[in-house]
Design an enzyme around this catalytic site. Structure first.
Site, short mmCIF file in Angstrom:
data_model
loop_
_atom_site.label_atom_id
_atom_site.label_comp_id
_atom_site.label_asym_id
_atom_site.label_seq_id
_atom_site.Cartn_x
_atom_site.Cartn_y
_atom_site.Cartn_z
N ASN A 134 18.71 25.46 -33.12
CA ASN A 134 18.43 26.11 -31.84
C ASN A 134 19.73 26.07 -31.03
O ASN A 134 20.08 25.03 -30.49
CB ASN A 134 17.30 25.35 -31.11
CG ASN A 134 17.06 25.89 -29.71
OD1 ASN A 134 17.64 26.91 -29.30
ND2 ASN A 134 16.21 25.20 -28.96
N LYS A 171 20.43 27.37 -28.30
CA LYS A 171 20.22 27.41 -26.84
C LYS A 171 21.21 28.40 -26.20
O LYS A 171 21.51 29.42 -26.81
CB LYS A 171 20.32 25.99 -26.27
CG LYS A 171 19.38 25.01 -26.99
CD LYS A 171 19.20 23.69 -26.29
CE LYS A 171 18.26 22.81 -27.11
NZ LYS A 171 17.98 21.52 -26.50
N HIS A 218 9.18 25.78 -26.09
CA HIS A 218 10.20 24.73 -25.99
C HIS A 218 10.10 24.05 -24.63
O HIS A 218 9.80 24.69 -23.62
CB HIS A 218 11.60 25.33 -26.17
CG HIS A 218 12.64 24.28 -26.38
ND1 HIS A 218 13.18 23.56 -25.34
CD2 HIS A 218 13.21 23.81 -27.52
CE1 HIS A 218 14.05 22.69 -25.84
NE2 HIS A 218 14.09 22.82 -27.15
N GLU A 253 12.26 23.12 -22.62
CA GLU A 253 13.11 23.71 -21.57
C GLU A 253 12.46 24.94 -20.96
O GLU A 253 12.63 25.23 -19.78
CB GLU A 253 14.51 24.02 -22.16
CG GLU A 253 15.30 22.73 -22.38
CD GLU A 253 16.26 22.75 -23.56
OE1 GLU A 253 16.62 23.84 -24.04
OE2 GLU A 253 16.65 21.65 -24.00
N GLU A 286 8.97 17.59 -30.43
CA GLU A 286 10.21 17.27 -29.73
C GLU A 286 9.88 16.45 -28.49
O GLU A 286 9.55 17.02 -27.43
CB GLU A 286 10.92 18.55 -29.29
CG GLU A 286 11.27 19.48 -30.44
CD GLU A 286 12.42 20.42 -30.11
OE1 GLU A 286 13.40 20.43 -30.87
OE2 GLU A 286 12.36 21.12 -29.09
N GLY A 298 18.56 16.34 -26.11
CA GLY A 298 19.85 16.43 -25.44
C GLY A 298 20.33 15.13 -24.82
O GLY A 298 21.30 15.12 -24.06
N SER A 304 17.83 15.06 -30.44
CA SER A 304 19.02 14.29 -30.82
C SER A 304 19.08 13.96 -32.31
O SER A 304 19.55 12.89 -32.70
CB SER A 304 19.10 13.01 -29.97
OG SER A 304 19.19 13.33 -28.60
#
Ligand code: 13P
Length: 254
Positions: free
Chosen positions: A9, A11, A96, A98, A168, A174, A213
């Protein structure tokens, strides 16, 4: 043999030239090493078409990072699932954290997106996971269960094989701190049981990826876990050497 999918991904990273170069490096590696694991890359929207051309004939699958649920219409700035199919996308990442956090996507919106993506021939990589507060309050399993039940509402049994789940944990994304092997093992086993309860035998074959991560240092122990079918990788997917070394660990864990 365990089925594995390693998906990058990207991003909101890379310029056009950088993105094409990275895709080319990954496609060349896959072409020469012929991994049994499936490999997918999810670049930003403006690069999808050129990368799709570049991947023509390669085993590397192309994915997008989001889509709208409507097939078309007056939704300035949005991208529809049919557009993604028409430029050669196979996967689309949906739900996701985010998107949930910064763009206020609810379980209901994500469910609509999943149903629409499936209708237009895309394979959703459906992301779920708890926040740090939810974990600290012992709500991890309740949160995961609710996200799965709501997100996969009204999915037909024949659509199940097209779904991929990505667990996730939000606090591991991140941050450089992945969940521990025990936490991942426990969550993935819980998700597998839930999927089998919901979809019977079809639930056994749904791929469950880990994300948060994941890198070439921790991939070996994480990917070996019995219910981990690969990874959804952010930062470590932005470098060809790092990304392909994770694929090598996936190969060893099948
Ligand atoms: P990182 O690998 O950068 O933690 O990102 C994970 C992720 O969000 C993949 O979708």
């Amino acid at each position: 043999m365990k089925q594995m999918l390693i998906a990058g991904n990207w991003k909101m990273h890379k310029t056009f030239t950088e993105a094409n170069n990275l895709a080319k490096q990954i496609a060349e590696w896959v072409g020469s090493n012929k991994p049994k694991s499936e490999v997918a890359i999810c670049p930003p929207f403006p690069f999808l078409y050129s990368i799709s051309q570049l991947l023509n004939g390669s085993k590397v699958k192309l994915g997008a990072q989001n889509c709208h649920y409507e097939p078309e219409g007056a939704f300035t700035g949005e991208v529809s699932p049919s557009m993604l199919s028409s430029v050669g996308c196979y996967y689309v990442i949906l739900g996701h954290s985010e998107r949930r956090t910064y763009f206020h996507e609810t379980d209901d919106i994500i469910n609509k997106k999943i149903l629409s993506a499936l209708q237009f021939g895309l394979n959703p990589i459906f992301c779920i996971g708890e926040t740090l507060t939810e974990r600290q309050n012992n709500q991890t399993f309740a949160v995961i269960e609710k996200q799965i039940q709501n997100g996969l509402k009204n999915i037909a049994l024949n659509q199940i094989p097209h779904i991929v789940i990505a667990y996730e944990p939000v606090w591991a994304i991140g941050t450089g701190i992945s969940a521990t092997v025990d936490q991942i093992d426990e969550a993935h086993k819980f998700i597998r049981n839930l999927l089998v309860n919901l979809f019977n035998e079809a639930g056994r074959d749904i791929l469950i990826l880990y994300g948060g991560s994941l890198n070439s240092t921790n991939a070996n122990e994480i990917l070996k876990l019995p219910e981990v079918n690969g990874g959804l990788i952010g930062k470590s997917s932005l470098d060809a050497l790092e990304f392909t070394s994770i694929i090598e660990f996936a190969e060893k864990s099948m």
